[in-house]
Design an enzyme around this catalytic site. Sequence first.
Site, PDB file in Angstrom:
ATOM      1  CB  SER A 173      -0.954  -0.044   1.195  1.00 19.59           C
ATOM      2  OG  SER A 173      -1.888   0.996   1.161  1.00 19.59           O
ATOM      3  CG  ASP A 185       7.904   4.822 -11.524  1.00 20.44           C
ATOM      4  OD1 ASP A 185       8.475   3.738 -11.746  1.00 20.44           O
ATOM      5  OD2 ASP A 185       6.667   4.956 -11.546  1.00 20.44           O
ATOM      6  CE  LYS A 194      -5.122  -2.012   0.413  1.00 19.54           C
ATOM      7  NZ  LYS A 194      -5.611  -0.616   0.501  1.00 19.54           N
TER       8      LYS A 194
END
Length: 528
Positions: free
Chosen positions: A291, A302, A316
Amino acid sequence: MKRLLTLLALSYALALTATAQLRQEFQDIDVNQLRKLQMVHVAVTELYVDTVNQGKLTEAGIRGILNSLDPHSSYSDAKETKAINEPLQGNFEGIGVQFNMLEDTLVVIQTIRKGPSEKVGILAGDRIVKVNDQVIAGVKMERDSIMRVLRGPKGTVVKLGIIRRGVPDMIWFNVTRDKIPMNTLDAAYIIRPGVGYIHLDRFGATSGAEVKEAIEKLKGQGMKDLIFDLESNGGGYLGAAVEVANQFLNAGDLIVYTEGRATPKEQLKAQGGGLFRKGKLIVLVDEFTASAAEIVSGAVQDYDRGTIVGRRTFGKGLVQRPIPLLDGSMIRLTVAHYYTPSGRCIQKPYTKGRKSEYEEDFENRFKHGELISIDSIRLDSTKVYHTLNKRRPVYGGGGIMPDVFVPLDTTTYTKYYMALRRGNYINDQSLRYIDRHRADLKAKYKDIKAFIKNYEVPAELTDTIVAVAGRKGVKPKDDAELQKTLKDLRFTLKSLIIYDIWDRNEYFQFINSRSDIVKKALEILGTS
């Protein structure tokens, strides 16, 4: 029957009125289905052969509806809702002690620094046996029940009867309850010269401030590079994830975006002013990282801001909106997906209504060898994305795949050791040992470095564990298994003593000496 027909007619009319109002605002409401549900409730309540509890009937209906959806939409009653929210809100109101149960007696492990109990003189090792006039020792009270008795509104006074080793009579303390902080950050220390280490347990209301303070402290101690440990971090508040990621990214960098069928796309970006935007950054993850922790890991990866080390995360990536109900209960309804800046959906695949399959994902990963061998990891070639600066390939399909894989060491513990742990023989006997020797250990070892270097777990303690377990039928298969177990057992016992007598910060300093993931991070930084 006439009464039932009247009730059904009334139910129908109420539903008609309510749904007419709802339909004006929400075009997707199916009026007939809403009426149907309400009429079933009336029919069961009035006609069923036995008396029904309407509250439980309603809850069963709610749970049934949500269980047919995704694995993370859920219902919690008022009591459950409070228990769920408390660890994330950053504080609760109580007396300020950490405790454990020795047989059926509460033993104080530590008092919260500057908390109500410390202020009145309660000490580690004290046994709380009475709360006001209620006896809580020797009566087999559940842990949750004891916590409810000790906690209470800020400003209220509770009278505690305490038995202290070496004191013949019970001591009484009047403790004024107060707000007790619940820190989400477990450890922050210099692990090697110039290298800081931070372990974040979960993402709560105070996590952003805690991480910022830890970075400031470590930079003041000469930190140039950072290992940020999110292993077993199950997530928490989205806002906390954004605050934490902000410490590592530049102003305007996209941290995460959310989007759902009825929820418009929302982008959350770094606001600037992060304290660790330069310097080498290693983020540690494993199969239980989930999460909010995946949001931070994904954003760091990224933007090529740091190196992700460990094993593929849980996956999640569903956004739950808490919807409070009238009686203090709540539903957490999935309304959107989380996406990393490169466009990867964090959520792993699932089948609606088949939660048991979803919960078996860890076991399936283990069976397929994914946790042990990088060659066994199934990357989805149809979901290839690229990092935003260096254009490196990263993969979607659920979870965050680390840049550097570290296999799970399945040979670490013997079956005998695992049996000792499952039977609670290790924790039980260590607590008894600490209770007897706490004062001596504190007097002999003035700091954690001296303890780690010089303390040896006594054979008396390990022999007791082996003997107690043996009487219950828990035995090693041979001497070789016993000897291997004893090595790990001594390490575990030493770590439990550290956790009890010192704190989590010192505990992580010790256990990290055996962590393969931490060792790999140090190797990457050139400081192993």
